[in-house]
Design a protein around this motif. Structure first.
Motif, PDB file in Angstrom:
ATOM      1  N   GLY A 114      44.566 -34.728  82.328  1.00  0.00           N
ATOM      2  CA  GLY A 114      44.700 -33.297  82.601  1.00  0.00           C
ATOM      3  C   GLY A 114      43.358 -32.602  82.671  1.00  0.00           C
ATOM      4  O   GLY A 114      43.126 -31.753  83.542  1.00  0.00           O
ATOM      5  N   GLY A 115      42.445 -32.951  81.742  1.00  0.00           N
ATOM      6  CA  GLY A 115      41.124 -32.327  81.732  1.00  0.00           C
ATOM      7  C   GLY A 115      40.300 -32.680  82.954  1.00  0.00           C
ATOM      8  O   GLY A 115      39.631 -31.821  83.538  1.00  0.00           O
ATOM      9  N   LEU A 116      40.340 -33.959  83.362  1.00  0.00           N
ATOM     10  CA  LEU A 116      39.603 -34.370  84.554  1.00  0.00           C
ATOM     11  C   LEU A 116      40.150 -33.684  85.800  1.00  0.00           C
ATOM     12  O   LEU A 116      39.393 -33.225  86.659  1.00  0.00           O
ATOM     13  N   ALA A 117      41.479 -33.634  85.893  1.00  0.00           N
ATOM     14  CA  ALA A 117      42.084 -32.965  87.049  1.00  0.00           C
ATOM     15  C   ALA A 117      41.700 -31.498  87.082  1.00  0.00           C
ATOM     16  O   ALA A 117      41.367 -30.940  88.145  1.00  0.00           O
ATOM     17  N   THR A 118      41.717 -30.854  85.908  1.00  0.00           N
ATOM     18  CA  THR A 118      41.330 -29.441  85.829  1.00  0.00           C
ATOM     19  C   THR A 118      39.883 -29.243  86.265  1.00  0.00           C
ATOM     20  O   THR A 118      39.565 -28.352  87.062  1.00  0.00           O
ATOM     21  N   GLY A 119      38.994 -30.098  85.725  1.00  0.00           N
ATOM     22  CA  GLY A 119      37.586 -29.976  86.061  1.00  0.00           C
ATOM     23  C   GLY A 119      37.305 -30.216  87.527  1.00  0.00           C
ATOM     24  O   GLY A 119      36.506 -29.495  88.148  1.00  0.00           O
ATOM     25  N   LEU A 120      37.955 -31.206  88.101  1.00  0.00           N
ATOM     26  CA  LEU A 120      37.746 -31.497  89.512  1.00  0.00           C
ATOM     27  C   LEU A 120      38.230 -30.343  90.396  1.00  0.00           C
ATOM     28  O   LEU A 120      37.622 -30.025  91.420  1.00  0.00           O
TER      29      LEU A 120
END
Length: 266
Positions: A114-120
């Motif tokens: 979730g964090g990686l998707a948010t950051g991307l």
């Protein structure tokens, strides 16, 4: 059966029950989905979107972590498999640690995705630095683990899954939903009793505000973004919120183990 084996089995069971995918989906919707909408429509800068997304995430993820962890012990206790498991070599401590590691790994995978998707989403739409993404994911992960530890501690200390659920929901309401009101009531009471002057906020009251894991994680993230790692004011620095989060990793599990160690398993 070792702690590692129990943790591996817990992860495998979660995968077969599709729990991993459900938790990951909820985390994705509550972080990347909302953040993408903000980034595309609000006109805010990347740093502001990250900050707002973090505040939203520390409201959503605690209940996910608590519900994920609250049945770690009680579900097996009610099914009867816990009694069979304890007849084998692992001790109650090993079972608790294995369950803690398994549920922690599950929540960390979901938070990382979730964090990686948010950051991307933010970096693609608005630009920004990867250091902001690292602190965003890191402190969300640490907060999630703290709430998993609380949930496992609740599960270990509860006699039934329904009781664990009630306590977990109550913990969320107190620590996340109602803590601002609780802090205000404590401050009002202290003023009425003459302990503090109206409008003042002594160190102990600031510590009350930092007590819940979600608020500690938010304070740590904000201090990191502002570069306040070891400032003279501990409440504006990173180290004090991290100490609060680390305490949440150990104290609930220890308290739960002490009850679990002496409990009669029917």
């Amino acid at each position: 059966m070792s702690v590692r084996t129990i943790a591996r089995k817990d992860l495998a069971d979660a995968g077969r029950s599709k729990m991993l995918w459900v938790v990951t989906g909820i985390v994705l919707l509550s972080t990347a989905g909302i953040t993408g909408l903000l980034a595309a429509t609000s006109g805010m800068a990347a740093r502001e979107v990250f900050a707002l997304s973090f505040q939203l995430a520390v409201t959503m993820l605690p209940i996910v972590a608590l519900i994920l962890a609250k049945g770690a012990i009680t579900a097996e206790r009610e099914s009867g498999s816990l009694r069979m498991l304890l007849s084998l070599p692992p001790s109650r401590r090993d079972v608790l640690l294995g369950k803690l590691i398994g549920r922690t790994a599950l929540m960390l995978v979901a938070t990382l995705v979730g964090g990686l998707a948010t950051g991307l989403v933010v970096l693609t739409i608005l630009g920004g630095s990867f250091s902001s993404l690292a602190s965003f994911i890191g402190f969300l992960g640490l907060m999630s683990v703290a709430f998993v530890a609380l949930g496992v501690g609740i599960s270990a200390g509860s006699a039934s899954d329904s009781r664990a659920t009630a306590v977990a929901v109550g913990a969320y309401m107190i620590l996340v939903a109602l803590w601002n009101l609780i802090q205000t009531a404590i401050q009002y009471g202290a003023v009425e009793l003459g302990l503090i002057a109206a409008g003042s906020e002594p160190a102990w009251l600031q510590l009350v505000g930092l007590f819940p894991p979600n608020r500690a994680a938010n304070a740590a993230y904000r201090a990191t973004v502002e570069g306040q790692f070891f400032g003279t004011d501990p409440f504006a620095s990173v180290w004090l919120p991290i100490l609060v989060l680390l305490a949440w990793l150990f104290v609930p599990v220890t308290a739960g183990y002490l009850r679990f160690r002496d409990a009669q398993i029917g």
